[in-house]
Each structure stands twice: as C-alpha cells, then as structure tokens.
Design a protein around this motif. Structure first.
Motif, PDB file in Angstrom:
ATOM      1  N   ASP A  77       0.825  -1.199   0.000  1.00  0.00           N
ATOM      2  CA  ASP A  77       0.000   0.000   0.000  1.00  0.00           C
ATOM      3  C   ASP A  77       0.864   1.255   0.000  1.00  0.00           C
ATOM      4  N   ALA A 276      -1.081  -0.720  -9.309  1.00  0.00           N
ATOM      5  CA  ALA A 276      -1.888   0.269 -10.031  1.00  0.00           C
ATOM      6  C   ALA A 276      -1.272   0.628 -11.378  1.00  0.00           C
TER       7      ALA A 276
ATOM      8  N   LYS B 319      -7.350  -0.426  -7.460  1.00  0.00           N
ATOM      9  CA  LYS B 319      -6.052   0.235  -7.623  1.00  0.00           C
ATOM     10  C   LYS B 319      -5.780   0.483  -9.109  1.00  0.00           C
ATOM     11  N   LEU B 323      -5.808   3.908 -11.038  1.00  0.00           N
ATOM     12  CA  LEU B 323      -4.356   4.146 -11.132  1.00  0.00           C
ATOM     13  C   LEU B 323      -3.801   4.733  -9.831  1.00  0.00           C
ATOM     14  N   ASP B 324      -4.384   4.314  -8.715  1.00  0.00           N
ATOM     15  CA  ASP B 324      -3.952   4.790  -7.399  1.00  0.00           C
ATOM     16  C   ASP B 324      -3.682   3.582  -6.492  1.00  0.00           C
ATOM     17  N   PRO B 325      -2.402   3.295  -6.202  1.00  0.00           N
ATOM     18  CA  PRO B 325      -2.085   2.097  -5.412  1.00  0.00           C
ATOM     19  C   PRO B 325      -2.532   2.192  -3.951  1.00  0.00           C
ATOM     20  N   LEU B 326      -2.982   3.360  -3.527  1.00  0.00           N
ATOM     21  CA  LEU B 326      -3.362   3.536  -2.123  1.00  0.00           C
ATOM     22  C   LEU B 326      -4.878   3.519  -1.933  1.00  0.00           C
ATOM     23  N   PRO B 329      -6.566   0.096   0.817  1.00  0.00           N
ATOM     24  CA  PRO B 329      -5.481  -0.635   1.471  1.00  0.00           C
ATOM     25  C   PRO B 329      -5.964  -1.932   2.117  1.00  0.00           C
TER      26      PRO B 329
END
Lengths: 429, 429
Positions: A77, A276, B319, B323-326, B329
């Motif tokens: 994360d 992502a 994600k 395109l947002d890995p956060l 969570p």
C-alpha cells in the motif's frame, strides 16, 4: 528406464476435457494414452490413481523475481517509486547468496504446491537460484537482472555471460538461461548494444520488463522519441527472441512490432493491479497471434506465487475493463496458464499433454465443494477452482508433489530457513 | 451454560493484530480476553488451540442467491441478457424446494469452509433455504425475491410477508428476514409502493439490486427521468433501511442520497468483473461514510462462494482502475470482509471481536507457505492468504468447522444431493 502410469484421469487436450483416460510416461516424456484394455499394470514402476482428478499440462509462471519472497508483506500500500526507493532497493543492497537460496527454495515450494512446473526468473545471485532449481526438480528459465545505469552494470554483464555458460541446458535440461536487461528506464543505449552483442555471441534470448507503467512510456518517448517497444526493437533487443513482462501501455503500433518480431508476453495481472499499473490489452495481443503467458511477478508485488490466482484475475478483470463479458473466455485463460506460458518461455516440447512432450503434468483434485455440481470442467477450473486443489505435480516425469505432500523438499526446513534469512537480512539494514 | 476458550491465538481488533491472546466464549457471546495467568483450563467445556492461527470476526457474505450453485458452470462466457433469457430464467422455472434445499446446503457448506459465518440471500423457495440455515448453524438474512412485472408478483408479496412472520429472529436469533424487491428494472411504481407499505407494516428492511449495469441506469433514467438510486429514494425504498447490491454506476448525487439515507452496499467484485458490469466506486462510498460489505453474488456469476477471493479482488482491482495504489489498502479490505459486512446486514453485535459481541469467529491457519516469511499480518491476509487457510469457524458460539472438517454437515451427502438435484432439474427442462 522408468515407466509411470496415471490411470483413470480427466485429461485436458485440444481445449477440451476427456474423462477416464490413462497417461503413460517413460522417463521424462509422455509416451502414450493407452486404453484400459491395453494397460498391463505390472509393466509400470509407479501407478498414480487419477480418480476424480483432472490432468493438465504443468502450469507456467512466466515472470518472477523468486527470492523477493523475503519482502512478502514488507511494504505494501505504497506508491511504486516510494516503495522502490525507500524500501526495496535499500534492502536489496544487503542480499547475499544465503538469503537468495533460502528464499528461492520457499518460492519454488510455494509454486509447486500451486501446480507450477516451470518459471521464468530475473534477479541477483542467480547461481544460488540455479542450485535450488537443480535440487528441487522444478524447471526454470533464469536471467541475471542487468541495469546499465547502476554501479553493478559491468558485473551484471560478466555474471550474465557466466550464468549462461554454467547453467544453460543444465540440470537434465530443466534449466535454460536468458539475458535480463531489466527495463528501458534502467538502461542506456550503449549498454543495451553490449547486451545485444552478447545475446548474439551466446545465442541467448532476452527477458525484460517493457511498458509497465504510463509514466515509463511517457518518459521513454520524451527521451528517445519513441515508445519503449519501438526503442527496444530499434536497438535489436527482439532479434534473438524476447520474453517481455507486463506490456500494459502498448498501442496498436507497438502491438504490430511485437507480432512481427515474435515478442512473447508475460501478463502479470496481480502485480499490474496491486501496483496500479493498469490493464494490459491481452485480448488485442491474442488477436494478433502474440504469445501470452501468465506470471505472478515477485511475491512482494502480489503477494503470493499462486499462478491459478493469476488465471482467475486474467479471466475476470479484462471483462470489466472492456465491458465485454466475452473478451477472455475460460478456455483462453487455461491456455495462457499452460501452453501460452510454455511458449512464452521458449519451450518447444512442453505445454501440452501429447505423446513426445515432456511429462510436466499437474493433477487437480476435484473433490472440493466448489467443484459441485458439474456442468463444464473448463469453467469450473477457470472460475471456481483454487490452487489448493492441486494434488500431484510431475516435472520431467518425476513426482515433486504427491497427495499435496512434497517429495523433494523438506518443507519445515524451508519455512524456518525463510524466517532465519529474513531476520538476518533485516538485521543488517 | 457452555464455556469455550480459544487459547494462544493472534487476534484482529481495532485494525491491528495482537499475538498470544485468549478468547473466552460463554454460550453464544464473547465474554472476555483473559491473560494466561488468569486462565483456569478446567473451567472450560472446550479449549481450542489457536497456535499459529489468526482469529477474525466471522466473514460476512453480504449478497448471494445461494441455491444458484445448481447453475455453477452451467452457462459462462455469455452476454448478460442472453444468459438470463436463454439459460437461467427458463431453468429457474423448474426449481422446487427439494432442489433449493440441497443446493443451499452445498452453498452453506462451501461458505463455512471459506470462513463465512453469515450471509444475505435473495431467491425463491426461501422456506427451504431457512430450514437449511437453521439446521447447519450458519447465520443468514433472507429475502424472497420480488419482481412486480412477472406473473409471480402477487405470490411473491404473500410469500415475503409469510417468510417474515415465520422466520424473522428465529433459529436462536440467527435468521433475520428482509423484503427483496429484485431491482428497478423488474418492478413497477405501483408494486414498489405496495412493497414499501409492507415494509412499514412489518418493520422490515429492504434487500435489492441497484445500478448494476450502465444499461440499467440509462433505461431507468429514460423511463423515470432519474437514476435508480434517486427513483428508489423517491419511492421510499430506503426509509426502513436498505441493503443494496452492486451500485456500480452511481454518480456523486447518488452517493449523497445513499449517505443521507444510510443505504448499505454489498460490493460484489467477482460478479461485477465476470458479468462485465464495471467497477463500483467503493472508495468514494467509504469516503462518504457509506457502509460497504463484500458479496459473492450467486455461484453462477462468480463461480464460487469464496468471500476471501472477493476481498482479494476488492483490494486489487480498484487500484488499477483508479491508477492509485493507495485507494483500497489491506486494512480496508479486511474491514469490509468482517465489520463492514456485518453492518451491511444490519447486525449490531456482530463483526468485531469484543466482549458482548456474538461469538461468530473465523480462525485462519498460518502454516501455509504463502504466510512465510512474515512482516505484516494484514498484508498477508489481504494479499497472500486463501480461503483454504480457514481452519475453524464458530457461529453463535458453536463450532461449525474444526480442523477444516464440518461438525454439523455430512459433506459427502451434500455433494451427492447437489448432483442428484442438478440432474433432476436439468432432466425436466
């Protein structure tokens, strides 16, 4: 000469499943599919009961950094560059052969448990990885990662050549070696020319990362005026054969180059989702005849090495992304898991259950509740099964997993060594 | 009075894991977390060894059509309307209580094996479903599906009321009943007014499908001049409490209504992917304080009832889509699997491991290879674990699964009954 029979098993061949078949194995090869009336049980050294099982070509994990199991759940994360720069790269500086060997053994065990019979890997201390591959009995295609922009550039070239000379076609032919220029953004034109020269000198293929993120493609276009695919093509990276991981951000021109140059793709949906990166257009690749296999990527960006989970993701996520429920059907996902992966790794006699092919075979136990009731075996496999259904795994005709137990690996030792070397590595940071 | 102790176990509480804890259960409730020095083992009727296990609030499957296990793998890789009109609806016309009971038992067993302690269901022959819930020991929130545009409209209203009167708060309180108007596109304003009247009369909540596909939203807007969410709000469907499945195509105005009216959402990523419905904006829902649980939907659009797989999909797919890995969570995914689901089903004393809460508990065995080495337990659970790690399941203080074996269900009978009733159903088509 050793003769093995898998009796009374469902077999996946030519995109369909036939029940109550027998598979004959002689040494490392499939030598036939005898009918019940022709089977003389005393002629076999080993008979494996395939009752309620499904036999498939061994699953192929087409992209991994296996020793990164040591970083499983270490840093999740996070933004990709934050993760690499502040967590992974500093820790990787402290790796050694002891850590890599122990973590590779863990990763190999996990992969065998999930039905994987061969994998492609790119990492460091690859002698230790090769040793674990040789000892465990799995099949692998190994590359020493090469980054032209780091201080290890010269060492990497030297070690890559030595790895090829020491290990290519070794371990009863189970080990092959490719050259592993890491990615466009970690290399320079000069260095990549030297990689291509070495590939021609050795007759070696290339394993690399290409067009993984939108940012990578934008930066390479800014720097070199063309896409990573077009740039690597121009540099000659595809001329001796190439296995390219990811290929998420590729346009139609890129796809045309890939098809023309026979670039084979390792699709890593779990990693692409978790980091992502995005959705690789594998349906377009398949339409153009590009070979696509499935990979987990390293455990730290996944976080397991379960290739059946990658099949599940591959069969599901592209449907929603394209809003087309037909885009990747079950059969295509199973093909990528098996023959597609084998072809991606450059194997010619692996990936099908056919006479003359290597006996790399995975048996799926269909006694789980999710296998009931039954209409379509490929649908059940692609959409309902899980890797804990894997019961028996053979590589090169040798049983590595039987009744879900390992035959070549001391699993409690593997777990404790994984913990020991993790503690050692992190104590040194 | 029965007293049970789970000893020496990792406990998930307040978004974190504490190792080497004890959980005390008295009858159906958690009654404390005694320290080792205060534990008198002879005071307990049963002691469960939690060594190397992780205890979590029982997993909640917030949306299911459980007896659709009979259609598992029957018709996949098809367009939604083609699938419904030519395969599912004609076959559903031939269902009976015998089929529904047998297939419900199969589904319940599969869910318990995957750590699920309660589920929300909407289907037909719900008396037979309730009977299977009562016998098996699982917890459930049941609805009779109601479609105002079909010939069964009147029957459905009558049966829904009777289901509520017969089963609400029955089975030691494990069974609750909601009203199940199927969806906006299968109902009429007049009929929905009658559903709302019945909900007020009984004090019943609503379980429905909302804004599942882009086409549904477009059609409802064309027909009624507003979104499905706005239309249902106007009709009063949210006034007695509402559990809404899917909510894939919802805009900011919809989300505002949902937040204001405390609509709780069942997010079904597996079904939304497989049917190419799209990606529900659950991060926006969570930001607005909307309760989100996870569901499998029916096995025919999944194809299993593995709620941990839904957690994996939920933690991964958003994600890549944003395109947002956060964006989602690990911790959020685990919360949706447990407390989010419990709140979605309207439970007040379920979904946490706390004194006074019902003893609905799932124990995860951490001996699998994918649990090594270890850095972060929530990351391992969300990104690496699988449902076959589930070892022990308690509902209402009663053990339903112990050492991965069922205590209340004859599993071989369940499988053979599932096959028998499938064959019977399809012979009648």
């Amino acid at each position: 000469m050793k003769k093995t029979l898998i009796k009374n098993v469902g077999i996946y061949q030519n995109h369909t499943v036939s029940e109550h078949q027998n598979i004959e194995i002689t040494d490392d090869k499939i030598t036939g599919f005898p009918k019940d009336k022709d089977v003389l049980f005393c002629a076999y050294d080993e008979v494996i009961d395939g009752h309620n099982m499904l036999a498939l070509p061994g699953f192929v994990n087409a992209h991994n950094h296996i020793a990164m199991t040591v970083f499983r759940s270490y840093a999740d994360d996070m933004d990709l560059m934050d993760w690499l720069q502040h967590k992974i790269w500093p820790a990787e500086d402290h790796l050694d052969g002891d850590v890599v060997y122990a973590q590779t053994m863990l990763g190999i065990a996990e992969m065998i448990r999930c039905g994987t019979t061969s994998f492609a890997d790119m990492y460091f201390f690859m002698d230790d990885t090769a040793r674990a591959v040789e000892e465990s009995g799995i099949r692998a295609c190994l590359s020493r990662g090469m980054t032209g922009i780091t201080p290890s550039a010269e060492t990497a070239l030297k070690e890559s050549k030595q790895l090829f000379l020491d290990w290519h076609k070794k371990g009863d032919g189970r080990i092959t070696v490719m050259l592993g220029p890491h990615a466009p953004y970690t290399n320079t034109p000069d260095y990549l020319h030297r990689v291509v020269d070495l590939a021609h000198e050795l007759g070696a293929e290339i394993h690399t990362h290409l067009s993984e993120t939108k940012g990578e493609v934008e930066n390479i276009k800014k720097q070199y005026g063309k896409s990573p695919i077009a740039w690597f093509d121009e540099l000659g990276l595809f001329d001796t054969g190439c296995l390219a991981a990811h290929c998420v951000w590729v346009d139609d021109d890129d796809l045309d180059i890939m098809a023309r140059k026979h670039v084979r793709v390792a699709h890593n949906p779990g990693s692409n989702l978790k980091l992502a990166s995005g959705f690789a257009p594998i349906h377009k690749m398949l339409d153009k005849g590009i070979v696509v296999g499935l990979g987990t990527d390293g455990a730290s960006s996944n976080n397991n090495l379960d290739i059946m989970e990658e099949m599940r993701l591959a069969v599901l996520v592209h449907k929603a992304n394209t809003l087309d429920p037909l885009v990747i059907p079950a059969e295509t996902a199973v093909q990528m898991l098996t023959e597609g992966g084998a072809r991606a790794l450059g194997y010619r006699d692996i990936g099908r259950l056919e006479t003359g092919y290597k006996a790399d075979i995975t048996l799926i136990d269909r006694s789980g509740l999710h296998w009931y009731p039954r209409h379509d075996m490929l649908s059940l496999l692609a959409y309902a099964a899980n890797s804990m259904d894997v019961d028996t795994v053979l590589v090169n005709g040798k049983v590595l997993l039987r009744n879900k137990e390992f035959t070549t690996i001391d699993i409690e030792k593997v777990k404790s060594e994984a913990e020991r070397t993790k503690i050692k590595l992190f104590a040194s940071l």
